[in-house]
Design a protein around this motif. Structure first.
Motif, PDB file in Angstrom:
ATOM      1  N   ALA A  44       0.807  -1.215   0.000  1.00 32.60           N
ATOM      2  CA  ALA A  44       0.000   0.000   0.000  1.00 32.60           C
ATOM      3  C   ALA A  44       0.841   1.265   0.000  1.00 32.60           C
ATOM      4  O   ALA A  44       0.385   2.321  -0.424  1.00 32.60           O
ATOM      5  CB  ALA A  44      -0.944  -0.008   1.197  1.00 32.60           C
ATOM      6  N   GLU A  45       2.105   1.159   0.458  1.00 32.85           N
ATOM      7  CA  GLU A  45       2.936   2.360   0.507  1.00 32.85           C
ATOM      8  C   GLU A  45       3.235   2.900  -0.884  1.00 32.85           C
ATOM      9  O   GLU A  45       3.643   4.040  -1.035  1.00 32.85           O
ATOM     10  CB  GLU A  45       4.237   2.083   1.264  1.00 32.85           C
ATOM     11  N   ARG A  46       3.009   2.069  -1.905  1.00 29.42           N
ATOM     12  CA  ARG A  46       3.351   2.537  -3.242  1.00 29.42           C
ATOM     13  C   ARG A  46       2.289   3.451  -3.847  1.00 29.42           C
ATOM     14  O   ARG A  46       2.469   3.990  -4.925  1.00 29.42           O
ATOM     15  CB  ARG A  46       3.521   1.340  -4.180  1.00 29.42           C
ATOM     16  N   PHE A  47       1.159   3.556  -3.174  1.00 31.89           N
ATOM     17  CA  PHE A  47       0.087   4.375  -3.739  1.00 31.89           C
ATOM     18  C   PHE A  47       0.040   5.744  -3.081  1.00 31.89           C
ATOM     19  O   PHE A  47       0.361   5.891  -1.906  1.00 31.89           O
ATOM     20  CB  PHE A  47      -1.256   3.695  -3.530  1.00 31.89           C
ATOM     21  N   GLY A  48      -0.390   6.700  -3.851  1.00 36.08           N
ATOM     22  CA  GLY A  48      -0.622   8.031  -3.304  1.00 36.08           C
ATOM     23  C   GLY A  48      -1.895   8.014  -2.466  1.00 36.08           C
ATOM     24  O   GLY A  48      -2.715   7.105  -2.577  1.00 36.08           O
ATOM     25  N   LEU A  49      -2.048   9.015  -1.647  1.00 36.33           N
ATOM     26  CA  LEU A  49      -3.175   9.050  -0.725  1.00 36.33           C
ATOM     27  C   LEU A  49      -4.518   9.121  -1.441  1.00 36.33           C
ATOM     28  O   LEU A  49      -5.449   8.377  -1.136  1.00 36.33           O
ATOM     29  CB  LEU A  49      -2.974  10.252   0.210  1.00 36.33           C
ATOM     30  N   GLU A  60       6.990   9.442   5.228  1.00 40.31           N
ATOM     31  CA  GLU A  60       5.878   9.991   4.462  1.00 40.31           C
ATOM     32  C   GLU A  60       4.859   8.905   4.174  1.00 40.31           C
ATOM     33  O   GLU A  60       3.657   9.115   4.271  1.00 40.31           O
ATOM     34  CB  GLU A  60       6.386  10.617   3.159  1.00 40.31           C
ATOM     35  N   ALA A  61       5.359   7.721   3.821  1.00 39.10           N
ATOM     36  CA  ALA A  61       4.445   6.605   3.558  1.00 39.10           C
ATOM     37  C   ALA A  61       3.638   6.288   4.819  1.00 39.10           C
ATOM     38  O   ALA A  61       2.426   6.066   4.756  1.00 39.10           O
ATOM     39  CB  ALA A  61       5.228   5.391   3.092  1.00 39.10           C
ATOM     40  N   LYS A  62       4.302   6.326   5.969  1.00 36.87           N
ATOM     41  CA  LYS A  62       3.593   6.042   7.214  1.00 36.87           C
ATOM     42  C   LYS A  62       2.482   7.061   7.450  1.00 36.87           C
ATOM     43  O   LYS A  62       1.389   6.710   7.897  1.00 36.87           O
ATOM     44  CB  LYS A  62       4.560   6.072   8.397  1.00 36.87           C
ATOM     45  N   ARG A  63       2.779   8.298   7.144  1.00 36.11           N
ATOM     46  CA  ARG A  63       1.750   9.333   7.338  1.00 36.11           C
ATOM     47  C   ARG A  63       0.546   9.080   6.447  1.00 36.11           C
ATOM     48  O   ARG A  63      -0.597   9.265   6.853  1.00 36.11           O
ATOM     49  CB  ARG A  63       2.331  10.726   7.042  1.00 36.11           C
ATOM     50  N   ARG A  99      -7.284   6.906   9.680  1.00 34.72           N
ATOM     51  CA  ARG A  99      -7.905   7.907  10.539  1.00 34.72           C
ATOM     52  C   ARG A  99      -9.234   8.403   9.995  1.00 34.72           C
ATOM     53  O   ARG A  99     -10.170   8.646  10.735  1.00 34.72           O
ATOM     54  CB  ARG A  99      -6.939   9.080  10.676  1.00 34.72           C
ATOM     55  N   THR A 100      -9.346   8.566   8.681  1.00 32.34           N
ATOM     56  CA  THR A 100     -10.552   9.206   8.158  1.00 32.34           C
ATOM     57  C   THR A 100     -11.048   8.589   6.861  1.00 32.34           C
ATOM     58  O   THR A 100     -10.285   7.991   6.109  1.00 32.34           O
ATOM     59  CB  THR A 100     -10.320  10.724   7.925  1.00 32.34           C
ATOM     60  N   ASN A 101     -12.369   8.738   6.657  1.00 28.58           N
ATOM     61  CA  ASN A 101     -13.010   8.289   5.429  1.00 28.58           C
ATOM     62  C   ASN A 101     -13.394   9.475   4.556  1.00 28.58           C
ATOM     63  O   ASN A 101     -14.001   9.321   3.517  1.00 28.58           O
ATOM     64  CB  ASN A 101     -14.315   7.561   5.777  1.00 28.58           C
ATOM     65  N   GLU A 154      -4.809  16.539   3.040  1.00 29.73           N
ATOM     66  CA  GLU A 154      -3.583  15.931   3.558  1.00 29.73           C
ATOM     67  C   GLU A 154      -2.654  15.576   2.388  1.00 29.73           C
ATOM     68  O   GLU A 154      -1.444  15.774   2.451  1.00 29.73           O
ATOM     69  CB  GLU A 154      -3.952  14.678   4.350  1.00 29.73           C
ATOM     70  N   ASP A 155      -3.247  15.075   1.329  1.00 28.39           N
ATOM     71  CA  ASP A 155      -2.468  14.687   0.156  1.00 28.39           C
ATOM     72  C   ASP A 155      -1.786  15.905  -0.467  1.00 28.39           C
ATOM     73  O   ASP A 155      -0.607  15.864  -0.817  1.00 28.39           O
ATOM     74  CB  ASP A 155      -3.402  14.033  -0.861  1.00 28.39           C
ATOM     75  N   LEU A 156      -2.536  16.970  -0.574  1.00 24.27           N
ATOM     76  CA  LEU A 156      -1.957  18.202  -1.105  1.00 24.27           C
ATOM     77  C   LEU A 156      -0.801  18.668  -0.241  1.00 24.27           C
ATOM     78  O   LEU A 156       0.216  19.135  -0.730  1.00 24.27           O
ATOM     79  CB  LEU A 156      -3.018  19.302  -1.157  1.00 24.27           C
TER      80      LEU A 156
END
Ligand code: ADP
Ligand code: MG
Length: 681
Positions: free
Chosen positions: A552-557, A586-589, A596-598, A606-608
């Protein structure tokens, strides 16, 4: 400046054809492009620190004199160390170079230098390894660092840039008109170009950035306003009546207030607007955008006109086609599907019927853009998942037929103000409400050591008659990646999920195969679908309640949020499991944010924050021109000023034809040429 701007990069001193190739790799073909190839970062040699205050492990600059002779020690064959001690009269710093007699020889005992590098060691013994250094005579300055490519170093780029800066004509025409420069206290173009590359201090760099950012945003806004202006034509396709209530009554559910509101806003444009509708519908995944589009297509059909619905992938087009057929069943509205893989005969037949007006709604992919598709009375064009379509493609669609209404549906929820500015050429409706009964999707991040437990969790759901996805991150859908996805699916089928039915879906499958797989999954014949990100957009199978994302770390938020949106589409509790052994902060964040959120709006913000809008929008792919310096989030104030300025300029000079605006006009054309907006002339 036209001639310098166009000057081929290979004509610069010290470049030549071979190195020019390397510049091309960086996207720099002309001297002009090189001027705008801004540094990626800077080395600050402008404010040296005392040795005792230098931070550990962050590059910094130190001013010191050489306090010892350089000593050489050969550790073993092929490894020599050169050591020297330098001092700023308060403290000592111990410097080591590896295998670099050249550097060591340049340092003269008793002379003063700037050293740039990371300080290590301990509080009592500070050290630097292989620092860069310059004699103090060079003076304090900030040095540019450019994105490099193999064979072309940042220093070589720097020297080419220096050459171009030195050959700038005098006076240098400024594309921003003087009154605007004065009003916003911007620095001149010459100053900005010189100082963005070679600032002597932070104040200069800031001034240069501020001016260039303003200019970039001004050009962007002008471009959007001009596009919008082009659409300010007569409205030839006005709808005469509102049949939305009849459509809502057909639905198996009652529309949300947000859906009703969006439909009403669109109908207002389409029935009473003086120019064709040009509207963006923004709604989080699962907010029901399809039904909004369907309502409008239905109304169009009731008025005897036609609609086209475009999706970014064939899978999504096929799914929309089935949804539309269901919604329209028995209403007399004729729906057709036209994609790149329709047979020639089918295509011919559908084209004929579109021309005759027998088909009221055609659903398709880019194939709808080809020029030989003609409509009898095309009144509405809907593009779904807008971020996959470019500004240019949108404009091209708008030119089809007789100025049809345009509806763009985006699943990238971004703050409304930002949307208004980015899509400055569109009006915006927001679906800020999910259909009732949706439960939040529980999201967990687990390490791959728990894989077997994850599989057991999947099995529990399959056994209960539900379905699941496993998403694999294939960066490139190339042959070897696809082979490994196939292998993975086969292995699951034969080992962990023996006795269950496992399917595989990826973008390179033949359209018929894809459709069959999706159909099998929709009707429950496939229980576990292994998929690449082709399912990221739009796919809607409410009985699928579980999604596992590999690596999953390979995907953007935002992409993870889109993926997750494939579950939680019905009334049943849904889960998303992110498998990842990420170590990177950054991946962990990102993974934590997902847990945390839907809320898509929060995720987008957050992604921005994490990625900056350049990556967020993936610039070209998403049809937003490439911004080099401006950040649409942090430069919000500049964006506001630019927007005001753009509208004032266009009020005076609607197509930027005045001589004073020629520079801006050229830039608008250049910027929008990148995104295929050829129609701007
Ligand atoms: P998105 O906005 O992500 O494109 P869809 O249009 O695919 O969402 O809708 C998601 C799911 O919600 C679909 O199964 C759709 O039939 C259903 N849906 C849409 N609107 C409503 C509603 N008002 N009430 C209940 N279900 C709805
Ligand atoms: Mg959708």
């Amino acid at each position: 400046m036209a001639s310098l701007f166009e000057k081929d990069i290979s004509l610069l001193k010290g470049v030549g054809p071979k190195r020019a190739q390397l510049f091309h790799k960086l996207g720099v073909a002309t001297a002009g492009a090189l001027l705008h190839f801004y540094p990626r970062a800077y080395e600050d040699w402008s404010s040296p620190l005392p040795i005792a205050q230098a931070p550990f492990d962050n590059p910094c600059c130190i001013r010191a004199f050489v306090a010892s002779q350089v000593s050489e020690s050969r550790i073993r064959k092929g490894l020599s160390l050169y050591k020297v001690t330098v001092s700023d009269s308060a403290s000592l710093l111990h410097i080591t170079f590896f295998n670099n007699p050249y550097a060591a020889k340049r340092l003269k005992e008793g002379e003063e230098y700037y050293f740039y590098g990371k300080v290590g060691g301990t509080f009592t013994r500070r050290e630097m390894t292989s620092p860069l250094f310059e004699p103090v005579e060079t003076g304090p300055r900030i040095r540019p660092i450019y994105s490099q490519t193999e064979g072309l170093s940042t220093r070589q780029i720097e020297s080419a840039v220096r050459q171009v800066i030195q050959s700038l004509p005098d006076p240098l025409p400024d594309s921003i008109p003087q009154p605007i420069i004065a009003k916003y206290r911007l620095c001149s173009l010459r100053f900005a170009l010189e100082k963005i590359h070679f600032p002597t201090n932070h104040t200069e760099l800031e001034a240069a950035r501020r001016r260039l950012i303003f200019e970039e945003l001004l050009v962007l806004q002008l471009g959007f306003f001009l596009l919008k202006g082009k659409r300010r034509k007569e409205n030839a396709m006005r709808l005469s009546r509102d049949d939305s209530s009849a459509f809502f009554a057909r639905l198996p559910f009652s529309p949300t207030n947000a859906q009703r509101r969006a439909v009403a806003e669109c109908l207002q444009d389409m029935m009473h607007g003086s120019s064709p509708m040009n509207r963006l519908i923004q709604g989080d995944v699962g907010s029901g955008k399809t039904a909004v589009a369907a309502a409008l297509c239905y109304c169009v059909a009731c008025c005897g006109m036609q609609s086209a619905l475009m999706a970014p992938t064939e899978i999504l087009a096929e799914q929309h086609y089935h949804t539309m057929q269901n919604f329209m069943q028995g209403s007399g509205v004729n729906v057709a599907l036209l994609t790149g893989s329709s047979s020639a005969a089918e295509k011919r037949e559908i084209r004929q019927q579109l021309q005759d007006g027998n088909i009221s709604l055609v659903v398709g992919t880019h194939a709808l853009l080809t020029d030989d598709v003609a409509f009898r009375r095309l009144a509405l064009v809907v593009t779904d998942e807008q971020h996959r379509f470019g500004v240019g493609q949108r404009a091209k669609l708008a030119q089809k037929g007789n100025n049809p209404h345009l509806l763009v549906m985006s699943a990238t929820p971004i703050p409304r103000t930002l949307a208004l500015m980015i899509y400055g050429d569109l009006d915006v409706s927001v679906l800020d409400e999910l259909p009732p009964g949706r439960q939040p999707i529980d999201t967990f991040w687990v390490g791959s050591n728990l894989r077997q437990r994850v599989y057991a969790f999947i099995k529990k759901h399959l056994a209960a008659g539900q379905q699941a996805y496993i998403v694999c991150p294939l960066v490139e859908e190339n042959d070897s990646d696809l082979a490994s996805a196939q292998e993975y699916a086969d292995r699951l089928q034969q080992e962990d999920f023996r006795g269950y039915s496992v399917g595989l879906l990826h973008g390179k499958m033949k359209a018929a195969e894809k459709e069959q797989t999706m159909r099998d999954f929709s009707c429950g014949k496939i229980q576990l679908l292994v998929s690449t990100t082709v399912i990221e957009v739009g796919v809607d199978v409410p009985n699928a309640v579980l999604m596992v994302v590999e690596n999953a770390e390979r995907f953007g938020l935002s992409q993870l949020h889109q993926l997750r949106g494939r579950v939680g589409r019905g009334k049943q509790k849904s889960y998303c499991i992110l498998l990842s052994d990420a170590q990177n902060e950054e991946a962990k964040r990102r993974l934590n944010a997902m847990c945390r959120t839907n809320d898509g709006f929060q995720i987008a913000e957050e992604d921005l924050r994490l990625r900056g809008p350049g990556d967020f929008f993936g610039a070209r792919q998403h049809g937003l021109p490439d911004l080099k310096l401006a950040n649409l989030v942090t430069d919000m104030r500049a964006l506001n000023c630019a927007q005001q300025t753009a509208s004032q300029l266009l009020a005076q000079d609607p197509d930027l034809s005045l001589a004073a605006h020629r520079g801006l006009r050229v830039q608008v054309k250049r910027l929008f040429a990148q995104v295929g907006e050829g129609g701007m002339n």
